[in-house]
Design a protein around this motif. Structure first.
Motif, short mmCIF file in Angstrom:
data_model
loop_
_atom_site.label_atom_id
_atom_site.label_comp_id
_atom_site.label_asym_id
_atom_site.label_seq_id
_atom_site.Cartn_x
_atom_site.Cartn_y
_atom_site.Cartn_z
N ALA A 30 -26.38 -52.45 -1.51
CA ALA A 30 -25.98 -53.60 -2.31
C ALA A 30 -24.63 -53.38 -2.99
CB ALA A 30 -27.05 -53.90 -3.36
N SER A 31 -24.31 -52.15 -3.30
CA SER A 31 -23.03 -51.86 -3.96
C SER A 31 -21.86 -51.91 -2.99
CB SER A 31 -23.08 -50.49 -4.63
OG SER A 31 -23.01 -49.45 -3.66
N ARG A 32 -22.16 -51.96 -1.71
CA ARG A 32 -21.14 -51.99 -0.65
C ARG A 32 -20.15 -50.83 -0.81
NH1 ARG A 32 -20.65 -56.19 2.51
NH2 ARG A 32 -18.40 -56.17 2.52
N ALA A 33 -20.68 -49.67 -1.17
CA ALA A 33 -19.87 -48.48 -1.43
C ALA A 33 -19.05 -48.05 -0.21
CB ALA A 33 -20.76 -47.33 -1.88
N PHE A 34 -19.53 -48.33 0.97
CA PHE A 34 -18.84 -47.88 2.18
C PHE A 34 -18.26 -49.05 2.98
CE2 PHE A 34 -22.27 -44.83 1.25
CZ PHE A 34 -21.48 -43.73 0.95
N SER A 35 -18.09 -50.19 2.34
CA SER A 35 -17.64 -51.38 3.06
C SER A 35 -16.22 -51.28 3.59
CB SER A 35 -17.77 -52.61 2.18
OG SER A 35 -16.95 -52.50 1.03
N ASP A 36 -15.40 -50.42 3.00
CA ASP A 36 -14.02 -50.30 3.46
C ASP A 36 -13.84 -49.27 4.56
OD1 ASP A 36 -14.63 -48.22 1.71
OD2 ASP A 36 -12.56 -48.02 1.02
N ILE A 37 -14.94 -48.70 5.05
CA ILE A 37 -14.88 -47.68 6.10
C ILE A 37 -15.16 -48.34 7.44
CG2 ILE A 37 -15.95 -45.59 7.02
CD1 ILE A 37 -16.57 -44.80 4.13
N GLU A 38 -14.25 -48.13 8.39
CA GLU A 38 -14.45 -48.61 9.76
C GLU A 38 -15.28 -47.56 10.49
OE1 GLU A 38 -13.57 -51.43 11.23
OE2 GLU A 38 -12.72 -52.17 9.35
N PRO A 39 -16.51 -47.87 10.91
CA PRO A 39 -17.40 -46.86 11.49
C PRO A 39 -16.82 -46.14 12.70
CG PRO A 39 -18.54 -48.95 11.21
CD PRO A 39 -17.12 -49.18 10.85
N ILE A 40 -16.19 -46.86 13.60
CA ILE A 40 -15.66 -46.23 14.82
C ILE A 40 -14.49 -45.32 14.47
CG2 ILE A 40 -14.54 -46.67 17.04
CD1 ILE A 40 -16.26 -49.23 17.21
N ALA A 41 -13.62 -45.78 13.60
CA ALA A 41 -12.48 -44.95 13.19
C ALA A 41 -12.97 -43.70 12.46
CB ALA A 41 -11.53 -45.74 12.31
#
Length: 64
Positions: free
Chosen positions: A37-48
């Motif tokens: 819910a905090s979207r703590a990792f929302s700025d991380i591109e999983p593939i990159a």
């Protein structure tokens, strides 16, 4: 001590938390829901991210 071998004895102590596995699992689920819910990792591109952290070794004949 240099190159001399020495005997090492290790004692592993189990820490009792007093929480049963069901309660621990529920608590873990709550914490993971809050983290999502905090979207703590929302700025991380999983593939990159995966390419950055993976340490592939070259395989002979793979890229030929």
């Amino acid at each position: 001590m240099g190159e001399q071998s020495i005997a090492v004895h290790i004692t592993v102590l189990e820490e009792k938390t007093g929480i049963d596995s069901t309660t621990r699992g529920q608590r873990m689920a709550e914490v993971l829901e809050k983290l999502a819910a905090s979207r703590a990792f929302s700025d991380i591109e999983p593939i990159a991210w995966q390419h950055e952290v993976r340490q592939d070794r070259s395989i002979p004949g793979r890229d030929e």
